[in-house]
Design an enzyme around this catalytic site. Structure first.
Site, PDB file in Angstrom:
ATOM      1  N   GLU A 176       0.832  -1.192   0.000  1.00 35.30           N
ATOM      2  CA  GLU A 176       0.000   0.000   0.000  1.00 35.30           C
ATOM      3  C   GLU A 176       0.873   1.252   0.000  1.00 35.30           C
ATOM      4  O   GLU A 176       1.730   1.427   0.857  1.00 35.30           O
ATOM      5  CB  GLU A 176      -0.866  -0.045   1.262  1.00 35.30           C
ATOM      6  CG  GLU A 176      -1.546   1.240   1.618  1.00 35.30           C
ATOM      7  CD  GLU A 176      -2.171   1.157   3.024  1.00 35.30           C
ATOM      8  OE1 GLU A 176      -1.962   0.150   3.733  1.00 35.30           O
ATOM      9  OE2 GLU A 176      -2.851   2.119   3.382  1.00 35.30           O
ATOM     10  N   ASP A 235      -0.795  -1.246   5.940  1.00 31.65           N
ATOM     11  CA  ASP A 235      -0.663  -0.706   7.291  1.00 31.65           C
ATOM     12  C   ASP A 235      -1.660  -1.387   8.221  1.00 31.65           C
ATOM     13  O   ASP A 235      -2.732  -1.799   7.798  1.00 31.65           O
ATOM     14  CB  ASP A 235      -0.972   0.803   7.296  1.00 31.65           C
ATOM     15  CG  ASP A 235       0.113   1.591   6.584  1.00 31.65           C
ATOM     16  OD1 ASP A 235       1.224   1.064   6.457  1.00 31.65           O
ATOM     17  OD2 ASP A 235      -0.174   2.729   6.148  1.00 31.65           O
ATOM     18  N   ASP A 248      -3.867  -0.337  10.083  1.00 26.99           N
ATOM     19  CA  ASP A 248      -4.909   0.602  10.515  1.00 26.99           C
ATOM     20  C   ASP A 248      -6.169   0.389   9.689  1.00 26.99           C
ATOM     21  O   ASP A 248      -6.248  -0.538   8.887  1.00 26.99           O
ATOM     22  CB  ASP A 248      -4.402   2.058  10.401  1.00 26.99           C
ATOM     23  CG  ASP A 248      -4.042   2.411   8.957  1.00 26.99           C
ATOM     24  OD1 ASP A 248      -4.323   1.592   8.036  1.00 26.99           O
ATOM     25  OD2 ASP A 248      -3.470   3.493   8.734  1.00 26.99           O
ATOM     26  N   ASP A 268      -7.540   2.057   7.209  1.00 26.94           N
ATOM     27  CA  ASP A 268      -7.357   2.139   5.761  1.00 26.94           C
ATOM     28  C   ASP A 268      -6.711   0.866   5.219  1.00 26.94           C
ATOM     29  O   ASP A 268      -7.094   0.354   4.171  1.00 26.94           O
ATOM     30  CB  ASP A 268      -6.465   3.335   5.402  1.00 26.94           C
ATOM     31  CG  ASP A 268      -7.291   4.608   5.267  1.00 26.94           C
ATOM     32  OD1 ASP A 268      -8.531   4.519   5.369  1.00 26.94           O
ATOM     33  OD2 ASP A 268      -6.682   5.678   5.076  1.00 26.94           O
TER      34      ASP A 268
END
Ligand code: 0RA
Length: 636
Positions: A425, A498, A500, A502
């Protein structure tokens, strides 16, 4: 032979003992395995016998109780297993079915038998694998009981009292020296019993788990129609379900179907209540009736013009949810897992029943059915557009045979089984990964931003996305109908995002894409999720990387009193290339999670719920799972 006096040993007794011993010596041959699957098999086998009684139209209620010590009681209100003396052996029929392998089929006459399918080893095999099994029968106003240990009778069939009703109740405890664990999974049983209840309209199945205090009851008056409504809950449907049930010769055919505004197909085919995941003659008959009937209707109603090509099978299955259930006297199953129906006559029987009833339904419900045909028409046009778009992609990449995407940092390894592709990403994390990797066998493809929400789009739209095209070209194996696993350029495809929200979203989008358009990649175990650390904990000169909050807390407790530097990684970009290599990419130290599709139906639903267009269930799902986003249950 008719000697039933205790202590008198006959040839048939010896045969019985040898039979049971064979089961105990090689349990896998009879129940598949001795892990949890095999363990669940025992319950299903016993329940199947009660379901047979329900299929005969007699039993209306089955209850299954898991006791605290992992013994299980299965009780039904059928006629009760016969206890009369069996002329060939001189023994009670009850004892015979519990001690002689494959004896079950000799009773019960002409009904449909679930037991001849996937399970079908007979309750005697279950008995052989139990520490004890005790069966109580209520029949003819009396109550009878017999107890067995490791399959061997330890009491006679005893009359123990009076009974008003009839039925059979069996309590058994699997043998802990044979099974690795006695830990039944409530959710696995729930799925299976729900399915059984859908497939036998009017049958009530109660599951009670005394270990946790949980209980569920399944009862569906509508049978397979209820099943289809259940599968379509939360989806936008185009019409009321179509339903047909008809007996042809020795085959009972039952079908329910309903179109949604979605793009995927969910068809479930059963033969004698066994989920035939590999299809077979019943499914072939159903599909051919569907295609033929919709084409005929489309032409007759003038919706398909003379110049239009016929609808294809794919066209008529877009957005379709269907349950197909056949019951037959002598089912023949093909394939190693017995998950494909082989009886040749069934194809024509199902085809005739469905074609006739569906044609009538289309005539009678012309307003609703226009929605179906419109949908199929749109599907046909979209497929045409997709084919052109796909051909374009293929032609383009064929023209420029070295046209690997510019952003791809390829590896030098050409043996695909040794090569890995990291899908990363963002460009900055992509940069770290490119520097940190072992370029001999690790390739990096950075993806920018969110890839297209593939659930809502058709293949032609999806192929418009540059990110997706780069991904397809890098993998080398094509997409959709043109997918060919043999051309896959990397044996491991690893999604690295990541830790998180997103990142989780991008992971879900990618999983949806692979699940829909490259399912083989997932099925064959090529897809993985990287596990970057959540924290870096510095203790003097020593560095620790930890991968969860629990792990961090444990370490902090252990190193209590020391001066620790705790850094929470917010993104991959915060790690320098060496750290990224060491924690997440080095095969010697990293952990990667293999993505499997444990339960295709559950995965399908989760994807569609999260990504599809119906809003309310999605909000609910996200709310109720908000606390454990990491544990989407489709990722093993
Ligand atoms: C064959 C004949 C009859 C009952 C059953 C089988 C039977 C088997 C099982 C296994 C679990 N529950 C069951 N309930 C019934 C009865 C035949 C008769 O009474 O005429």
């Amino acid at each position: 032979m008719a000697d039933t006096q205790p202590g008198a040993y006959t040839a048939s007794d010896i045969q019985v003992l040898e039979g049971l011993e064979a089961v105990r010596r090689r349990p896998g041959m009879y129940i598949g395995s001795t892990d949890v699957r095999g363990l669940h098999h025992l319950i299903l086998e016993v329940v199947d016998n009660s379901v047979d009684e329900a299929l005969a139209g007699i039993c209306t209620r089955i209850s299954i109780t898991i006791h605290k010590d992992c013994a299980v009681t299965v009780a039904d209100n059928g006629r009760g297993i016969p206890v009369e003396v069996h002329p060939q052996t001189g023994k009670s029929a009850l004892e015979v079915v519990h001690t002689i392998l494959h004896a079950g089929g000799k009773f019960g006459g002409a009904g449909y038998k679930v037991a001849s399918g996937l399970h079908g080893v007979g309750v005697s095999a279950v008995n052989a694998l139990c520490e004890y099994l005790e069966v109580t029968v209520c029949r003819d106003g009396k109550r009878y009981r017999q107890r067995y240990e490791q399959g061997k009778p330890v009491t006679a069939v005893e009359e123990i009292g009076v009974a008003e009703a009839t039925g059979t109740s069996t309590i058994f405890r699997p043998d802990g020296t044979i099974f690795k664990s006695l830990d039944y999974r409530f959710d696995t049983l729930v799925e299976r019993f729900r399915e059984m209840a859908f497939l036998t309209a009017g049958l009530e199945i109660v599951l009670i788990d005394e270990r946790s205090g949980r209980a569920m009851t399944f009862y569906f008056e509508g049978g397979v129609t209820s099943f289809v409504r259940y599968l379509n809950r939360g989806r936008k449907v185009l019409h009321e379900p179509f339903h047909v049930e008809k007996q042809v010769d020795d085959t009972l055919v039952e079908v329910a179907l309903q179109y949604t505004d979605g793009y995927s197909e969910s068809t479930y085919a059963f033969a004698n209540n066994i989920n035939t995941v590999d299809g077979g003659t019943h499914l072939t008959g159903f599909r051919s009736a569907l295609t033929r009937t919709l084409n005929d209707y489309g032409r007759k109603a003038g919706l398909l013009k003379d110049s239009d090509a016929n609808f294809s099978g794919d066209d008529v299955r877009e957005g379709l949810t269907a349950v197909l259930s056949v019951k037959l006297k002598e089912p023949q199953f093909e394939s190693q897992t017995k998950s494909k129906l082989g009886n040749a006559e069934v194809k024509g029987q199902v085809e005739a029943v469905v074609a006739e009833a569906l044609a009538a339904f289309l005539e009678e419900h012309s307003r609703e059915c226009k929605a179906i045909v419109d949908k199929v028409l749109t599907a046909a046009r979209a497929r045409q557009a997709a084919r052109q778009a796909r051909d374009l992609v293929i032609r383009k990449s064929a023209l420029e045979s070295l046209a690997l995407p510019g952003k791809l940092a390829d590896c030098s390894e050409r043996d695909s089984t040794q090569a890995e592709l990291y899908i990363v990403e963002g460009d900055s994390a992509g940069g770290s990964a490119k520097q940190g990797r072992d370029r001999r066998f690790q390739a990096i493809l950075p993806l920018r931003g969110k890839i297209l929400n593939v659930e809502k789009s058709r293949l032609d739209k999806i192929l418009d996305s540059k990110e997706i095209r780069a991904l397809i070209t890098a993998l080398g194996c094509g997409v959709g109908d043109a997918f060919d696993l043999a051309n896959l350029r990397y044996g491991r495809v690893i999604i690295m995002t990541d830790a998180d929200v997103d990142g989780a979203h991008i992971t879900t989008l990618l999983l949806t894409f692979f699940f829909r358009y490259m399912p083989m990649l997932v099925e064959r175990g090529h897809l993985f999720l990287a596990q970057p650390p959540l924290y870096r904990i510095q203790d003097g000169k020593q560095l620790h990387y930890v991968y969860s909050d629990e792990e961090k807390d444990a370490l902090v407790r252990k190193l209590h009193g020391r001066n620790l530097g705790i850094q929470r990684y917010k993104g991959l970009g915060e790690m320098d290339p060496e750290q990224l290599w060491e924690t997440t990419m080095d095969p010697a130290t990293r952990t990667i999670l293999q993505v499997t599709i444990e339960d295709a139906a559950a995965a399908d639903r989760t994807f569609e719920m999260l990504m599809g267009s119906a809003v309310p269930p999605r909000t609910r799902f996200i709310q109720s799972h908000a606390k454990d986003v990491k544990n989407l249950d489709l990722i093993a």
